[in-house]
Scaffold this active site. Structure first.
Site, PDB file in Angstrom:
ATOM      1  N   CYS A  60      12.019  50.603  37.747  1.00  0.00           N
ATOM      2  CA  CYS A  60      11.971  49.346  38.499  1.00  0.00           C
ATOM      3  C   CYS A  60      12.751  48.250  37.804  1.00  0.00           C
ATOM      4  CB  CYS A  60      10.536  48.923  38.766  1.00  0.00           C
ATOM      5  SG  CYS A  60       9.483  49.029  37.347  1.00  0.00           S
ATOM      6  N   ASN A  61      13.099  48.454  36.548  1.00  0.00           N
ATOM      7  CA  ASN A  61      13.835  47.406  35.840  1.00  0.00           C
ATOM      8  C   ASN A  61      15.296  47.728  35.588  1.00  0.00           C
ATOM      9  OD1 ASN A  61      11.807  45.522  35.698  1.00  0.00           O
ATOM     10  ND2 ASN A  61      10.939  46.447  33.859  1.00  0.00           N
ATOM     11  N   SER A 119      13.244  46.853  27.073  1.00  0.00           N
ATOM     12  CA  SER A 119      12.336  46.719  28.211  1.00  0.00           C
ATOM     13  C   SER A 119      11.969  45.263  28.451  1.00  0.00           C
ATOM     14  CB  SER A 119      11.059  47.514  27.957  1.00  0.00           C
ATOM     15  OG  SER A 119      11.361  48.864  27.812  1.00  0.00           O
ATOM     16  N   PRO A 125       5.228  51.822  26.804  1.00  0.00           N
ATOM     17  CA  PRO A 125       5.449  53.234  26.493  1.00  0.00           C
ATOM     18  C   PRO A 125       6.041  54.075  27.632  1.00  0.00           C
ATOM     19  CG  PRO A 125       3.127  52.819  26.882  1.00  0.00           C
ATOM     20  CD  PRO A 125       3.816  51.515  27.055  1.00  0.00           C
ATOM     21  N   GLN A 126       6.050  53.560  28.871  1.00  0.00           N
ATOM     22  CA  GLN A 126       6.471  54.416  29.991  1.00  0.00           C
ATOM     23  C   GLN A 126       7.945  54.804  29.940  1.00  0.00           C
ATOM     24  OE1 GLN A 126       4.628  51.659  30.628  1.00  0.00           O
ATOM     25  NE2 GLN A 126       2.707  52.551  31.315  1.00  0.00           N
ATOM     26  N   GLY A 199     -19.231  39.084  39.553  1.00  0.00           N
ATOM     27  CA  GLY A 199     -18.115  38.740  40.412  1.00  0.00           C
ATOM     28  C   GLY A 199     -17.160  39.921  40.523  1.00  0.00           C
ATOM     29  N   ALA A 200     -15.940  39.616  40.967  1.00  0.00           N
ATOM     30  CA  ALA A 200     -14.969  40.692  41.121  1.00  0.00           C
ATOM     31  C   ALA A 200     -13.590  40.097  40.943  1.00  0.00           C
ATOM     32  CB  ALA A 200     -15.095  41.331  42.493  1.00  0.00           C
ATOM     33  N   GLU A 202      -9.133  41.425  40.161  1.00  0.00           N
ATOM     34  CA  GLU A 202      -8.289  42.523  39.692  1.00  0.00           C
ATOM     35  C   GLU A 202      -8.410  42.728  38.185  1.00  0.00           C
ATOM     36  OE1 GLU A 202      -3.637  43.827  39.610  1.00  0.00           O
ATOM     37  OE2 GLU A 202      -4.200  41.944  40.574  1.00  0.00           O
ATOM     38  N   MET A 203      -8.287  41.617  37.418  1.00  0.00           N
ATOM     39  CA  MET A 203      -8.294  41.735  35.968  1.00  0.00           C
ATOM     40  C   MET A 203      -9.635  42.243  35.468  1.00  0.00           C
ATOM     41  SD  MET A 203      -6.295  38.677  34.126  1.00  0.00           S
ATOM     42  CE  MET A 203      -6.319  37.427  35.379  1.00  0.00           C
TER      43      MET A 203
END
Lengths: 430, 273
Positions: A60-61, A119, A125-126, A199-200, A202-203
């Protein structure tokens, strides 16, 4: 050896493409190659007369073609033309973002890419896996040859070395991972540690997933809407509680991850203070990802209770990124060393055609002389002739042994061009 | 004998160097070398004690020099045990220089020889000395773990991660190592006090004589007893336990040295020069 004879002197290693430093995301996503695109690229470009060997890396980069070419200008033109046609993007749009590295610079670039020094997030690491996959594709398509094989294996080696010898991969650079690292600094092992998710978000959910991966114990979910809590608990294999039961559960959990939309603190200092006694002062770690904050920062002043809010975690990350950048300097030093070694290897390859020519010249002289000799000695049996042939052959081998070794090794000491030139003049090779 | 002492000092010095190199450069082989040298030093240290015994025919704890050799032996022995149990590498930063300093100090003290009494080989006396010194060594390690705990806790609480943050292990490991050391040390000094009492009864015909060293030993014992009690009942752990471990060790040091130098008493000849 015969493969290498094909004018190794004229070939160049070049790397052409664009990455996150030169092209904005809008452009990168238009150019990005899928696996099919890569296969097609290897088919088409690999058959161009200007290109001997090719590997295509697309993440993607970055989209980059690493090639061993006969004709630099033509090869680059081929790549541009192919990308433009395949992606239906006029060359003029990406021309400015397009870079071409030649020789040492290309080698350095691929080393830096594989080691994650190039990067967007240094040390991620990917990229090494992605480069390996790209190389594997080109070996399957047989578009990589002697030089690319060697180059890519060196790149993997350099990447590995940089990862073990420098700290570019150390320490978290994401909020959720930084939180988990802190957990480990407090609790040591996270095995069977209970976590409460309030709570909720993404992180917060990512942090819980990290916890589960570290074999944490029960995951308890408290949400204003109980159904949502149930749903999350189901995902994490934990159980849901009512929001006002939180105080009760503070007695048993070890880690609290909070990410609610509440306007005021949902857990106060007094609440925790009374709970700590019941907990027999076992440590309690609050990770407050919410804005505005959920956890009273005063709790951090209580013994054995620790509070980190999103800014604290952000600071940890910035420090870690700085560390990685510092370490990347060491990485570049390792890359420099590897580039020099690779150049020496390439130069030693350049001696090969001269060695071959030298050998041919000796063979030709021997053949002519043998012919003459056999004419005058026509009574020789086949066995005797054979013995003479073998003797001549080993004579040539012995004579050429030292010069051959010298020419090959000299590539590693620099100045090989001079000796190749002398050899050519001395034996009148051309 | 002197060559053995020299080797002991050198091994401990190399061990210290290994651990300090590890502290700064964080290469694992460095602490492995450090540990190797401490172990080698421990073996040589054993030899010093054995030779001392063979040479004089008495258990070699007649003066401060000999007592310190035993103390150094106990510290490195306890450290080796801890290393195997917790693999708390960073503790070497504390233990290695400590044991080096103790042995160095011992070697600098002239070998005066104490007034040897024919009771010196009593089983009670030998076990009293060995057990008490091993206990003190364990408490010294508890103090070290406590210091590291406070440094690490400070870094986490203030959110200012300095030089030590990534070099020190988790709070939990530091706390449990400290706790283990205190339990071990407390057990040893309890046994040591009992054997001391029995010895006093055998020699002087009384268990207790209000000797300053006796009094201070009991004060120290009560300090650790209180710490353990609080931990088990209300959960004194972490910061409080670490501070107590440091205070407790200060009391141990005073009992070991201070009493002899300042207050006198019947332990005098063993630890004076």
């Amino acid at each position: 050896m015969s493969d290498l004879e094909i004018d190794i002197k004229k070939t160049d290693i070049i790397l052409a493409g664009l990455n996150h430093k030169t092209a904005p995301i809008e452009l990168r996503e238009r150019i990005a190659f899928s696996q099919e695109d890569i296969l097609r690229a290897l088919d088409v470009l690999g058959n161009q007369p200007a290109i001997n060997e090719i590997t295509v890396i697309s993440t993607c980069n970055r989209v980059e073609a690493l090639m061993v070419v006969q004709d630099k200008v033509e090869a680059v033109e081929n790549v541009k033309q192919f990308s433009s046609e395949l992606k239906n993007v006029p060359v003029s749009i990406f021309d400015e973002s397009f870079y071409v590295h030649i020789g040492d610079e290309a080698v350095r670039h691929i080393f830096r890419v594989a080691s994650s020094l190039d990067s967007m997030m240094i040390g991620e690491p990917q990229i090494l896996g992605q480069v390996k996959a790209a190389y594997l594709t080109s070996t399957q398509k047989k578009t990589s040859g002697v030089i690319l094989n060697r180059l890519m294996h060196r790149a993997f080696f350099v990447a590995k070395r940089i990862r073990t010898e420098t700290g570019i991969g150390d320490h978290a650079v994401s909020i959720s991972y930084a939180a988990i690292e802190l957990c480990k600094k407090i609790f040591g092992s996270l095995t069977d540690k209970k976590a409460l998710l309030a709570g909720a978000g993404e992180m917060a959910e990512l942090a819980v997933e990290h916890l589960i991966r570290n074999k944490a114990g029960d995951i308890i979910v408290a949400n204003r809407t109980f159904e949502r809590g149930l749903e999350l608990a189901g995902r994490f294999n934990g159980y849901a509680i009512k929001f006002d039961e939180i105080t009760e559960y503070l007695k048993t959990v070890d880690i609290v991850i909070s990410s609610t939309g509440a306007q005021n603190f949902i857990i106060t200092r007094d609440q925790v203070k009374s709970v700590m006694r019941i907990r027999k002062n076992r440590p309690l770690f609050f990770i407050d990802i919410a804005v505005p904050r959920d956890i009273d920062p005063e709790i951090n002043r209580l013994n054995n209770a620790y509070v980190y809010d999103i800014d604290n975690l952000q600071d940890v990350i910035s420090e870690n990124i700085e560390d990685r950048n510092r370490e990347s300097v060491k990485g570049d030093r390792i890359v420099d060393e590897a580039v020099i070694n690779f150049r020496k290897w390439c130069e030693s390859l350049k001696a090969v055609p001269t060695i071959v020519a030298l050998r041919k010249k000796f063979d030709a002289i021997a053949e002519a002389e043998i012919k003459k000799t056999f004419k005058s000695l026509n009574k020789l049996s086949a066995d005797e002739k054979n013995a003479i042939n073998i003797m001549i052959n080993s004579l040539i081998n012995k004579i050429l042994h030292d010069p051959t070794i010298f020419l090959k090794r000299n590539g590693f000491m620099g100045d090989s061009a001079k000796y190749i030139d002398i050899t050519k003049k001395l034996f009148n090779l051309n | 004998m002197n060559i053995v002492i020299l080797f002991t000092i050198l091994f401990y010095l190399f061990g210290t160097a290994g651990y300090f190199a590890y502290l700064f450069l964080q290469k694992n082989y460095m602490q492995k070398w450090g540990f190797f040298f401490i172990s080698a030093g421990f073996l040589c240290n054993c030899l010093i004690i054995c030779f001392g015994y063979i040479k004089s025919g008495w258990f070699p704890a007649q003066n401060l020099r000999e007592t310190l050799f035993i103390a150094g032996w106990a510290v490195s022995g306890i450290f080796i045990i801890l290393h195997h149990k917790f693999n708390l590498r960073i503790l070497g930063i504390y233990a290695a220089p400590l044991v080096f300093a103790v042995i160095m100090a011992a070697s600098l003290i002239p070998d005066s020889g104490g007034a040897i009494k024919d009771i010196s080989n009593s089983f009670w006396l030998i076990s009293h000395i060995l057990v008490i010194l091993s206990g003190d060594a364990a408490l010294a390690m508890a103090c070290g773990a406590g210091v590291f705990y406070l440094i690490q806790e400070h870094a986490i609480k203030t959110k200012k991660r300095g030089f030590f943050f990534k070099r020190l292990p988790s709070l939990e490991l530091l706390d449990s190592t400290g706790y283990f050391c205190i339990v071990l040390g407390f057990t040893f000094i309890t046994i040591g006090l009992i054997t001391g009492l029995v010895y006093a009864k055998v020699v002087w015909g009384r268990f207790w004589g209000w000797d300053p060293k006796e009094v201070w030993s009991v004060i120290t014992w009560f300090l650790y007893a209180a710490l353990l009690h609080q931990r088990l009942t209300v959960g004194w752990r972490g910061r409080k336990a670490a501070i107590m471990a440091i205070i407790g060790f200060a009391a141990v040091l005073f009992t070991f040295f201070g009493v002899n130098f300042i207050l006198g008493g019947h332990h005098e000849e063993f630890t004076k020069w």
